[in-house]
Motif scaffolding. Sequence first.
Motif, short mmCIF file in Angstrom:
data_model
loop_
_atom_site.label_atom_id
_atom_site.label_comp_id
_atom_site.label_asym_id
_atom_site.label_seq_id
_atom_site.Cartn_x
_atom_site.Cartn_y
_atom_site.Cartn_z
N LEU A 184 38.23 61.11 70.74
CA LEU A 184 38.29 61.82 72.01
C LEU A 184 38.20 63.33 71.83
CD1 LEU A 184 38.66 61.87 75.06
CD2 LEU A 184 41.13 61.69 74.71
N ASP A 185 38.94 63.89 70.86
CA ASP A 185 38.90 65.34 70.71
C ASP A 185 37.51 65.83 70.32
OD1 ASP A 185 39.05 64.24 68.17
OD2 ASP A 185 40.52 65.69 67.41
N LEU A 186 36.81 65.06 69.51
CA LEU A 186 35.46 65.45 69.10
C LEU A 186 34.47 65.34 70.26
CD1 LEU A 186 33.61 66.42 66.90
CD2 LEU A 186 33.36 64.06 66.12
N VAL A 187 34.62 64.28 71.07
CA VAL A 187 33.74 64.12 72.24
C VAL A 187 33.95 65.27 73.22
CG1 VAL A 187 33.27 62.70 74.27
CG2 VAL A 187 33.57 61.61 72.03
N VAL A 188 35.21 65.64 73.49
CA VAL A 188 35.49 66.75 74.40
C VAL A 188 34.92 68.05 73.85
CG1 VAL A 188 37.34 68.16 75.39
CG2 VAL A 188 37.54 65.67 75.39
N ALA A 189 35.10 68.29 72.55
CA ALA A 189 34.58 69.51 71.93
C ALA A 189 33.06 69.57 72.03
CB ALA A 189 35.02 69.57 70.47
N THR A 190 32.40 68.45 71.76
CA THR A 190 30.94 68.42 71.81
C THR A 190 30.43 68.57 73.23
OG1 THR A 190 30.90 66.95 69.87
CG2 THR A 190 28.91 67.02 71.23
N ASN A 217 46.29 60.97 72.80
CA ASN A 217 45.98 60.74 71.39
C ASN A 217 44.58 61.25 71.07
OD1 ASN A 217 45.70 59.83 68.80
ND2 ASN A 217 45.62 57.65 69.34
N PRO A 218 44.45 62.30 70.24
CA PRO A 218 43.12 62.80 69.89
C PRO A 218 42.25 61.77 69.16
CG PRO A 218 44.84 64.39 69.29
CD PRO A 218 45.53 63.10 69.64
N ASP A 219 42.89 60.78 68.53
CA ASP A 219 42.16 59.75 67.79
C ASP A 219 41.59 58.66 68.70
OD1 ASP A 219 42.93 61.05 65.52
OD2 ASP A 219 44.60 59.71 65.08
#
Length: 258
Positions: A184-190, A217-219
């Motif tokens: 999730l954190d990577l998708v939001v960042a991208t 949960n960022p994972d």
Amino acid sequence: MEGIYQHFRAEEHSFIDVALEWILQVEDQYTPRLTDFLDPRQRLILESVVGGYDHMKVKFWGGVAHAERRRALIYPDYYEPTDTDFQITLFDIRYPVKFTTLSHQTILGTVMSLGMKRDIFGDILTENELWQFFVMSEMKEYISLQLDKIGKVNIMLEELSLDQALPVRTDWEYVGTTITSLRLDLVVATAHNISRQKAKQLVQGKLVKVNWKTVENPDFECEELDIISARGYGRVKLGEINGHTKKDKIRMEIGYLR
């Protein structure tokens, strides 16, 4: 129907249980059952559950075409539903437009402060300085009496016919990208072109929702068709996953509302 659970995430199983209760009620009483407003993910789940029952149907309506939040009518197949069965009221918000502005967040926060669930309200619509919202007709009298301010702004509510509703934005514009994982954190960042650390802070700060549910949960592993909203950055929709690159990155599309 036990097999239905395996098709959805564990955190969605409680809603499946509720949907099964609704369906059994319709079966036992052989009369339609009207729900509160549901988000698109809940409607997908309900439609899947109803599909496992013979002689049972479901129809959705949110007061206007393409509404995001809609009430569901579960009914025996002998029944012929109409839009009036959904008991939806449209309110127009009258306020001093020359001296102040309203926002979706302020409107939603105010109506929630009245002690009512989000499920009682449908879409909040806007166009320029105009604002409207849908509500369950069963609650319209209470809301008319209780809601006279949005934040610090004095307002009046005017009931309108549903055909006077403002248009709903529905067009997604998709952009292709590559990503190393569907965390999730990577998708939001991208999606929003921000740092991974900033995206992680948003998630852990309870400012990110996946399919209208807060995820901390960022994972958390995202999937195709997930709707992801980050406070202050807007909403995106995950499109198709189109395989991997030679460096094993995931090829996918991210949709943005026009």
